[in-house]
Design a protein around this motif. Structure first.
Motif, short mmCIF file in Angstrom:
data_model
loop_
_atom_site.label_atom_id
_atom_site.label_comp_id
_atom_site.label_asym_id
_atom_site.label_seq_id
_atom_site.Cartn_x
_atom_site.Cartn_y
_atom_site.Cartn_z
N SER A 151 -36.59 -23.44 -28.39
CA SER A 151 -36.19 -24.85 -28.34
C SER A 151 -34.72 -25.03 -27.97
CB SER A 151 -36.42 -25.50 -29.71
OG SER A 151 -35.64 -24.84 -30.71
N SER A 217 -44.02 -29.23 -30.52
CA SER A 217 -43.41 -30.19 -29.59
C SER A 217 -41.92 -29.97 -29.40
CB SER A 217 -43.66 -31.62 -30.08
OG SER A 217 -43.10 -31.80 -31.38
N LYS A 220 -38.93 -26.20 -25.63
CA LYS A 220 -38.45 -26.72 -24.35
C LYS A 220 -38.29 -25.64 -23.28
CE LYS A 220 -38.30 -30.88 -25.87
NZ LYS A 220 -39.36 -31.82 -25.42
N HIS A 221 -38.37 -24.37 -23.67
CA HIS A 221 -38.14 -23.29 -22.72
C HIS A 221 -39.20 -22.20 -22.89
CE1 HIS A 221 -34.19 -24.98 -21.75
NE2 HIS A 221 -34.04 -25.17 -23.06
N GLN A 281 -47.59 -28.64 -21.53
CA GLN A 281 -46.18 -28.24 -21.55
C GLN A 281 -45.37 -28.95 -20.46
OE1 GLN A 281 -45.58 -23.89 -21.79
NE2 GLN A 281 -47.58 -23.77 -22.76
N LYS A 282 -46.01 -29.23 -19.33
CA LYS A 282 -45.32 -29.95 -18.26
C LYS A 282 -44.91 -31.34 -18.75
CE LYS A 282 -47.78 -27.65 -14.46
NZ LYS A 282 -48.75 -27.84 -13.34
N THR A 283 -45.83 -32.02 -19.43
CA THR A 283 -45.52 -33.37 -19.94
C THR A 283 -44.52 -33.31 -21.09
OG1 THR A 283 -47.35 -33.38 -21.56
CG2 THR A 283 -47.86 -34.07 -19.32
N GLN A 284 -44.47 -32.19 -21.76
CA GLN A 284 -43.55 -31.99 -22.88
C GLN A 284 -42.15 -31.63 -22.40
OE1 GLN A 284 -45.37 -29.77 -26.16
NE2 GLN A 284 -43.47 -28.67 -26.51
N GLY A 285 -42.04 -31.32 -21.11
CA GLY A 285 -40.75 -30.98 -20.54
C GLY A 285 -40.36 -29.54 -20.69
N VAL A 286 -41.33 -28.66 -20.94
CA VAL A 286 -41.03 -27.23 -21.07
C VAL A 286 -40.69 -26.66 -19.70
CG1 VAL A 286 -41.93 -24.97 -21.72
CG2 VAL A 286 -42.52 -26.98 -23.08
N VAL A 287 -39.54 -26.01 -19.60
CA VAL A 287 -39.10 -25.38 -18.36
C VAL A 287 -39.49 -23.91 -18.39
CG1 VAL A 287 -37.14 -24.82 -16.89
CG2 VAL A 287 -37.18 -26.99 -18.15
N ARG A 288 -40.28 -23.47 -17.40
CA ARG A 288 -40.76 -22.10 -17.35
C ARG A 288 -39.93 -21.30 -16.35
NH1 ARG A 288 -45.91 -21.74 -19.72
NH2 ARG A 288 -46.43 -19.79 -18.66
#
Length: 337
Positions: A151, A217, A220-221, A281-288
């Motif tokens: 996070s 939730s 983020k990463h 995860q895309k909608t949650q803003g997780v950057v892969r």
């Protein structure tokens, strides 16, 4: 010829129905994850197949609450507190050795081929050694590729990861994390939300599915590795006394639904929810991001040391030529894709 009195017919029908009801075998099924988790769903799917294949002679009673926490589930099934359940071998460090072969990095990018290959290797090499002695093994399987989630910040290097505190689930990743110098704590998966939401931990090592299943939730990463940073060995099992009490006909049904059938049920389910979670995860803003080459190489170097340790420990437990078994496992994964 005299007709039978109506009360006699009714009595016979009642007795027949009573006899059928008493003949049904009800198996208690326990899960230590929520009912919506893919593990619980796959177990129910298996139970539904059991009832159908046995023409209703067997069915599961899905318990509303786990009979034991995840680390105690193996013993709970062995001792008859539940008839059917599953657990993570690595939740009890040092207890299971051969199963660690399914926990190494870079094994594969989805659960199904890895699970099928693991089941084949398990049946051929591990089952005869009786490492899961005390339970009736219905199948073994793995989750999808392990990912580093957090996070706080992007993690592309080993130095980045070393700055954060992570919850991990045990097994090979526990030993690998120590060699890598990571700050990790061994805790069962259901404790992840509390650990991360309270800031006790900055992140967790998980397959994609778990971000949704455990409502993480705050993540983020995400840092991925080719074939996964790690994997997890699961065993799906039944109380042996319950199995031995079945008729030959019903044992045959259980056997039909064991092995690769069970591995496929859990593996297909896991791949489906992994894919769905990546969309969430895309909608949650997780950057892969993918780990950089130096990070991947560092993991590979440490893992080579762990494979040597595993091979020595497995040989001491009676496994012949462990390195050859590991190579065979990797080949089976390729075949199963």
């Amino acid at each position: 010829m005299k007709s039978r009195p109506l009360f006699s017919i009714a009595l016979s029908t009642t007795l027949l129905a009573s006899g059928l009801a008493s003949a049904q075998t009800v198996l208690s099924a326990s899960s230590w994850v929520p009912p919506t988790h893919t593990l619980s769903v796959a177990q129910k799917t298996w139970c539904d197949a059991l009832e159908k294949e046995s023409s209703g002679r067997m069915k599961c009673d899905i318990l509303p609450k786990a009979v034991a926490a995840a680390p105690g589930t193996f013993d709970a099934v062995r001792d008859g507190l539940a008839d059917i359940s599953f657990t993570v071998d690595g939740y009890t460090p040092g207890r299971f050795i051969n199963t660690q072969v399914a926990e190494f990095p870079f094994l594969g990018d989805s659960s199904l081929p890895t699970s099928l290959a693991y089941q084949r290797i398990y049946q051929k090499h591990f089952a005869p050694l009786g490492e899961h002695r005390g339970v009736k093994v219905l199948g073994v399987f793995t989750h999808g590729p392990g990912v580093i989630f957090n996070s706080k910040q992007p993690v592309t290097t080993a130095a980045d990861a070393a700055k954060l505190k992570f919850r991990i689930g045990g097994g090979n990743i526990n030993e690998l994390s120590k060699l890598m110098g990571f700050n990790t704590t061994l805790k069962p998966a259901p404790e992840s939300f509390e650990l991360l939401s309270t800031g006790v931990m900055d992140g967790t090592f998980f397959p994609d599915e778990s971000i949704v299943s455990f409502r993480l939730s705050m993540i983020k990463h995400a840092t991925t590795f080719p074939g996964g940073l790690y994997n997890t060995s699961f065993v799906f099992m039944m109380n042996p006394a319950k199995y031995n009490a079945l008729s030959a006909q019903d044992k045959a049904v259980v056997d039909k639904l064991s092995g690769e059938y069970a591995a496929r049920t859990f593996g297909e389910g896991w791949d489906k929810v992994d894919a769905a979670s990546r969309e969430v995860q895309k909608t949650q803003g997780v950057v892969r991001v993918q780990a950089d080459p130096s990070f991947i190489q560092a993991v590979a170097a440490k893992q080579a040391e762990l494979e040597d340790r595993w091979a020595a420990a497995a040989a001491a437990k009676g496994l012949k030529d462990p390195k050859a078994v590991l190579a065979e496992f990797r080949e089976e994964i390729k075949k199963a894709k």
